[in-house]
Design an enzyme around this catalytic site. Sequence first.
Site, PDB file in Angstrom:
ATOM      1  N   TYR A   1      16.003  -6.721   9.752  1.00  7.81           N
ATOM      2  CA  TYR A   1      15.405  -6.598   8.427  1.00  7.81           C
ATOM      3  C   TYR A   1      16.479  -6.569   7.343  1.00  7.81           C
ATOM      4  O   TYR A   1      16.238  -7.011   6.227  1.00  7.81           O
ATOM      5  CB  TYR A   1      14.572  -5.311   8.332  1.00  7.81           C
TER       6      TYR A   1
ATOM      7  N   LYS B   1      16.314  -4.598  24.571  1.00  5.77           N
ATOM      8  CA  LYS B   1      16.352  -5.895  25.256  1.00  5.77           C
ATOM      9  C   LYS B   1      17.795  -6.076  25.728  1.00  5.77           C
ATOM     10  O   LYS B   1      18.474  -7.049  25.395  1.00  5.77           O
ATOM     11  CB  LYS B   1      15.904  -6.996  24.280  1.00  5.77           C
TER      12      LYS B   1
ATOM     13  N   ASP C   1       9.793  -6.418  26.284  1.00 10.97           N
ATOM     14  CA  ASP C   1       8.678  -7.236  26.787  1.00 10.97           C
ATOM     15  C   ASP C   1       7.857  -6.436  27.801  1.00 10.97           C
ATOM     16  O   ASP C   1       6.618  -6.455  27.800  1.00 10.97           O
ATOM     17  CB  ASP C   1       9.177  -8.571  27.369  1.00 10.97           C
TER      18      ASP C   1
ATOM     19  N   ASP D   1       8.294  -2.532  14.741  1.00 12.48           N
ATOM     20  CA  ASP D   1       7.257  -3.127  13.889  1.00 12.48           C
ATOM     21  C   ASP D   1       6.170  -3.733  14.770  1.00 12.48           C
ATOM     22  O   ASP D   1       4.971  -3.497  14.580  1.00 12.48           O
ATOM     23  CB  ASP D   1       7.889  -4.210  13.001  1.00 12.48           C
TER      24      ASP D   1
ATOM     25  N   ASP E   1       2.048  -2.121  15.815  1.00 12.89           N
ATOM     26  CA  ASP E   1       0.763  -2.803  15.583  1.00 12.89           C
ATOM     27  C   ASP E   1      -0.035  -2.816  16.884  1.00 12.89           C
ATOM     28  O   ASP E   1      -1.239  -2.576  16.895  1.00 12.89           O
ATOM     29  CB  ASP E   1       0.973  -4.243  15.089  1.00 12.89           C
TER      30      ASP E   1
HETATM   31  C1  IPM Z   1       5.127  -2.199   8.442  1.00 11.31           C
HETATM   32  C2  IPM Z   1       4.905  -3.506   7.713  1.00 11.31           C
HETATM   33  C3  IPM Z   1       6.177  -3.882   6.980  1.00 11.31           C
HETATM   34  C4  IPM Z   1       7.277  -4.072   7.999  1.00 11.31           C
HETATM   35  C5  IPM Z   1       6.039  -5.118   6.072  1.00 11.31           C
HETATM   36  C6  IPM Z   1       4.892  -4.983   5.091  1.00 11.31           C
HETATM   37  C7  IPM Z   1       7.328  -5.432   5.338  1.00 11.31           C
HETATM   38  O1  IPM Z   1       4.491  -4.493   8.595  1.00 11.31           O
HETATM   39  O2  IPM Z   1       5.402  -1.181   7.775  1.00 11.31           O
HETATM   40  O3  IPM Z   1       5.039  -2.178   9.669  1.00 11.31           O
HETATM   41  O4  IPM Z   1       7.426  -5.172   8.560  1.00 11.31           O
HETATM   42  O5  IPM Z   1       8.008  -3.123   8.239  1.00 11.31           O
HETATM   43 MN    MN Z   2       4.275  -3.858  10.647  1.00 15.00          MN
END
Ligand code: IPM
Ligand code: MN
Length: 354
Positions: A142, A187, A219, A243, A247
């Site tokens: 990032y 990894k 993975d 990240d 999710d």
């Molecule tokens: C998160 C989001 C952010 C990230 C985006 C919006 C930049 O997906 O907080 O997980 O990738 O960190």
């Molecule tokens: Mn995210």
Amino acid sequence: MKLKIAVLAGDGIGPEIMEQGVAVLSAVADKFGHEVSFQEALVGAHAIDEVGNPFPDETYEACMQADAVLFASVGDPKFDNNPNAKVRPEQGLLAMRKKLGLFANIRPVETFECLIHKSPLKDELVRGADFICIRELTGGMYFGEKREGTDEAYDTNKYTRPEVERILRVAYQYARQRRKHLTVVDKANVLASSRLWRAVAQEMAPEYPDVTTDFMYVDNAAMRMIQEPKFFDVMVTENTFGDILTDEGSCITGSMGLLPSASTGEHTPVFEPIHGSWPQAKGLNIANPLAQILSVAMLYEYFGLAAEGALIREAVNASLDQNVRTPEIQVAGGAQYGTKEVGQWIVDYILQKK
Ligand code: IPM
Ligand code: MN
């Protein structure tokens, strides 16, 4: 306690869920006799439109002067569909993380009994799953050196030893307070940066003999999270892997709209839902305010105010039990409650509690 809160509502559904978060924060403050003051500040697309910068200096100042930041969400489709946009709302979030030194992002993955049927996984796999992902938030791809040419582009996944060590310390602290099981996700079979992570973790593990440390390739971890989510207690990983895995974690619980997070580090801590700005729902009073409200619980808990946090969690659980729910989690035939109504119900519950 006196608390100064910077309020960064941002875009999309942000302002609506923030209104409910602030209402709950205030209700709890009244109940327990805390003195809270709020300072609103611009962030995201909203800030680009107003002042041309997704994280203006005034917002940075407001954050630095506050005890905590309550953040909602940023993002707007008008930027997503324009690859040539010079500034993007998400840069506001990244700037905030970097400038406030928020290197540790704590994302709990918890299940709510009444929502288990919403999980894409079988009930027995997901029931009782309860882990936290500690995501490194200010390093890696990032923020590493980048080049963006038309024929060649790269992002650099750089980590230094102190960066790895400080996030591992945070993870070990959490593991100590929980079930004493830390999984370091990397990894290391391919990436040099991951081998540094693994080497540092192996050196530190003997300092935490009460914690079982294991290592897992990312993975494999992605697979294990859906095969056996209950395996995990505390997971720690780099920015990009975290990240992606969070999710995945949020959706296996069946309740993306319910998960809060905390980001802590060198300066003011930030509390925010893990979901995004859901622009399609903006202004419709349908967004679930619970992740924002649970972020307020994490905020109180961060300051050692456990009873305050517990009351918010109790109110949230009661609202779910009594089917006071926004449409995406309402049972068939259940009454319709909007963002405001759910927030108000929780505020009333808190104020009426003996
Ligand atoms: C998160 C989001 C952010 C990230 C985006 C919006 C930049 O997906 O907080 O997980 O990738 O960190
Ligand atoms: Mn995210």
